[in-house]
Design a protein around this motif. Structure first.
Motif, PDB file in Angstrom:
ATOM      1  N   GLU A 108      -2.102   3.073   3.942  1.00 42.47           N
ATOM      2  CA  GLU A 108      -1.706   1.400   4.581  1.00 42.47           C
ATOM      3  C   GLU A 108      -2.089   0.954   5.662  1.00 42.47           C
ATOM      4  O   GLU A 108      -2.160   0.653   6.812  1.00 42.47           O
ATOM      5  CB  GLU A 108       0.027   2.252   5.055  1.00 42.47           C
ATOM      6  CG  GLU A 108       1.056   3.050   4.531  1.00 42.47           C
ATOM      7  CD  GLU A 108       0.308   4.731   4.791  1.00 42.47           C
ATOM      8  OE1 GLU A 108      -0.296   5.356   5.004  1.00 42.47           O
ATOM      9  OE2 GLU A 108       1.766   4.850   4.613  1.00 42.47           O
TER      10      GLU A 108
ATOM     11  N   GLU B  26       0.850  -1.371   0.183  1.00 46.13           N
ATOM     12  CA  GLU B  26       0.071   0.033   0.138  1.00 46.13           C
ATOM     13  C   GLU B  26       1.128   1.096  -0.009  1.00 46.13           C
ATOM     14  O   GLU B  26       1.774   1.056   0.990  1.00 46.13           O
ATOM     15  CB  GLU B  26      -1.090  -0.127   1.455  1.00 46.13           C
ATOM     16  CG  GLU B  26      -1.696  -0.819   1.121  1.00 46.13           C
ATOM     17  CD  GLU B  26      -3.048  -1.017   2.352  1.00 46.13           C
ATOM     18  OE1 GLU B  26      -3.869  -1.151   2.134  1.00 46.13           O
ATOM     19  OE2 GLU B  26      -2.114  -1.366   3.620  1.00 46.13           O
TER      20      GLU B  26
ATOM     21  N   ASP C 148       4.713   2.102   4.073  1.00 40.89           N
ATOM     22  CA  ASP C 148       4.797   2.556   2.797  1.00 40.89           C
ATOM     23  C   ASP C 148       5.334   2.174   1.659  1.00 40.89           C
ATOM     24  O   ASP C 148       6.501   1.574   1.969  1.00 40.89           O
ATOM     25  CB  ASP C 148       4.266   4.156   2.420  1.00 40.89           C
ATOM     26  CG  ASP C 148       5.684   4.815   2.681  1.00 40.89           C
ATOM     27  OD1 ASP C 148       6.314   4.288   3.361  1.00 40.89           O
ATOM     28  OD2 ASP C 148       5.598   5.778   2.302  1.00 40.89           O
TER      29      ASP C 148
ATOM     30  N   SER D 232       1.854   5.319   0.195  1.00 44.08           N
ATOM     31  CA  SER D 232       1.471   6.423   1.042  1.00 44.08           C
ATOM     32  C   SER D 232       0.045   7.484   1.160  1.00 44.08           C
ATOM     33  O   SER D 232      -0.395   7.002   0.468  1.00 44.08           O
ATOM     34  CB  SER D 232       2.416   7.665   0.740  1.00 44.08           C
ATOM     35  OG  SER D 232       3.826   7.454   1.045  1.00 44.08           O
TER      36      SER D 232
ATOM     37  N   PRO E 187       3.236   5.841   8.874  1.00 45.95           N
ATOM     38  CA  PRO E 187       2.686   5.886   7.238  1.00 45.95           C
ATOM     39  C   PRO E 187       3.899   6.856   6.478  1.00 45.95           C
ATOM     40  O   PRO E 187       4.722   7.848   7.370  1.00 45.95           O
ATOM     41  CB  PRO E 187       1.093   6.354   7.913  1.00 45.95           C
ATOM     42  CG  PRO E 187       1.783   7.368   9.212  1.00 45.95           C
ATOM     43  CD  PRO E 187       2.425   6.711   9.946  1.00 45.95           C
ATOM     44  N   ALA E 188       3.790   7.201   5.187  1.00 46.55           N
ATOM     45  CA  ALA E 188       3.701   8.154   4.042  1.00 46.55           C
ATOM     46  C   ALA E 188       5.313   8.548   4.124  1.00 46.55           C
ATOM     47  O   ALA E 188       5.515   9.113   4.281  1.00 46.55           O
ATOM     48  CB  ALA E 188       2.959   9.245   4.255  1.00 46.55           C
TER      49      ALA E 188
END
Length: 382
Positions: free
Chosen positions: A28, A23, A76, A25, A131-132
């Motif tokens: 997720e 998945e 990510d 950014s 994340p990201a």
């Protein structure tokens, strides 16, 4: 810390499952849920979900007061079509773990098993699944989340695998290890015209050509100097994909890069001045916006010393070779409020490069990375 053969089989299988279902950014959600499910049996004392987006933080408390030590990895993947033939290749078209974040998650998950079985003697361990990272949004969102204060670390550590370095060797140094960077999006607006009468419109074509040529000239110094600046044109578009319309709109994208955060403002100012002058010369309106903003990652000396001690005690070869790097990394913001450091773990001298479509994380790095992090935690919290 010694992971058993059964542990390594389970961690490797999980890593490959993450690899199959990447998945990108800010998307997720399922990856974050997989992390929580995988580590549920380790019995964390606190689980924070949705932190900074889809981030997950798991806390393992010690028996006595002490510092908070955070170990961070990334959730990510990338918008890249995988072109490998491994059995666990991505099943999501156009998306893949071509940076090894699946492997980094497996390493940090191994820590979760360790501290689920044996809590730190004091303080607490925080496992941060951020994340990201790839867009530069994640660390800022995590740190800005009010719940981050519940886990505010005294120390923060991270790693990244590094192709081109012998498998299992480490690169580590104090000071800047990754550059600051940001994407600059320039929009130029004039007036369209019939392609048989271009003189009745205002075309951005000359301005586009000028910016593509002039942007790189804003760079200065060699990379060895703290004053290093670099501008790379990454994208340009103009008008519609037709023959009958002379264009009235264009965009030029560029990546601005500096070795020090302090130099980014002056580079942005120089680039904005160039855009304004170029647009005015062609009678165009212009607008500038910034995206994917990364601050420089700067390793604190005391955090580096803790990593060096752990590497020596684990018998892992390390040097400062190849550091700092031009590439950016979304870890620097953790160092604004904690003593932080990142090390780079060799993925092999002939291993495909990061972001290449045939890259795959070397599973042999899982126990090495987990050993280093566990040793750091034991030394700080034992």
């Amino acid at each position: 810390m010694t992971l058993t053969n059964h542990d390594l089989v389970e961690l490797t299988a999980w890593r490959r499952q993450l690899h199959r279902h990447p998945e990108i950014s800010n998307e997720e959600k399922d990856t974050a849920a997989a992390v929580v499910a995988f580590l549920s049996d380790s019995g964390p004392d606190k689980v924070l979900t949705g932190i900074g987006g889809h981030g997950v933080a798991l806390v393992y408390d010690g028996a006595a007061p002490g510092p908070t030590v955070l170990f961070r990895c990334e959730l990510d993947a990338l918008p890249i079509e995988e072109l490998s033939e491994v059995a666990h290749a991505s099943r999501v078209p156009g998306k893949s773990h071509m940076c090894g974040h699946d492997g980094h998650m497996a390493i940090v998950a191994g820590l979760g098993w360790r501290f689920g079985r044996q809590r730190p003697a004091r303080g607490r361990v925080v496992l941060m699944f951020q994340p990201a990272e790839e867009t530069g949004d994640g660390a800022a969102a995590v740190v800005a989340d009010p719940r981050y204060q519940e886990i505010a670390p005294d120390f923060a550590f991270s790693l990244h695998n590094l192709p081109g370095v012998p498998l299992g060797d480490v690169r580590l140094k104090a000071g800047t290890v990754n550059c600051a960077s940001r994407g600059m999006r320039v929009r130029l607006t004039g007036k369209t015209a019939h392609s048989s009468m271009p003189e009745t419109g205002t075309s951005p074509r000359l301005a586009v050509a000028e910016l593509i040529t002039a942007f790189p000239g804003l760079g200065s110094e060699t990379f060895a100097d703290d004053g290093f600046r670099m501008v790379t044109v990454t994208h340009a578009t103009m008008g519609e994909a037709v023959f009958g319309i002379a264009p009235g709109y264009a965009e030029v994208w560029a990546c601005l890069r500096t070795r020090q955060d302090d130099n980014m403002a002056s580079l942005c100012a120089a680039a904005e001045q160039l855009v304004a002058e170029t647009a005015a010369a062609s009678g165009l309106d212009h607008a500038v916006s910034y995206h994917e903003i990364f601050v420089a990652s700067v390793n604190a000396e005391d955090a580096v010393e803790h990593l060096r001690q752990a590497l020596d005690e684990e018998g892992i070869s390390h040097s400062e070779e190849a550091l700092p790097m031009r590439a950016s990394e979304d870890f620097g913001l953790f160092g604004r409020s904690a003593s932080s450091a990142m090390f780079f773990l060799g993925a092999g001298t002939t291993h495909p490069s990061l972001h290449n479509p045939d890259y795959d994380f070397p599973d042999d790095l899982i126990p090495i990375g987990a050993r280093v992090f566990a040793r750091v935690a034991d030394n700080l919290l034992g």
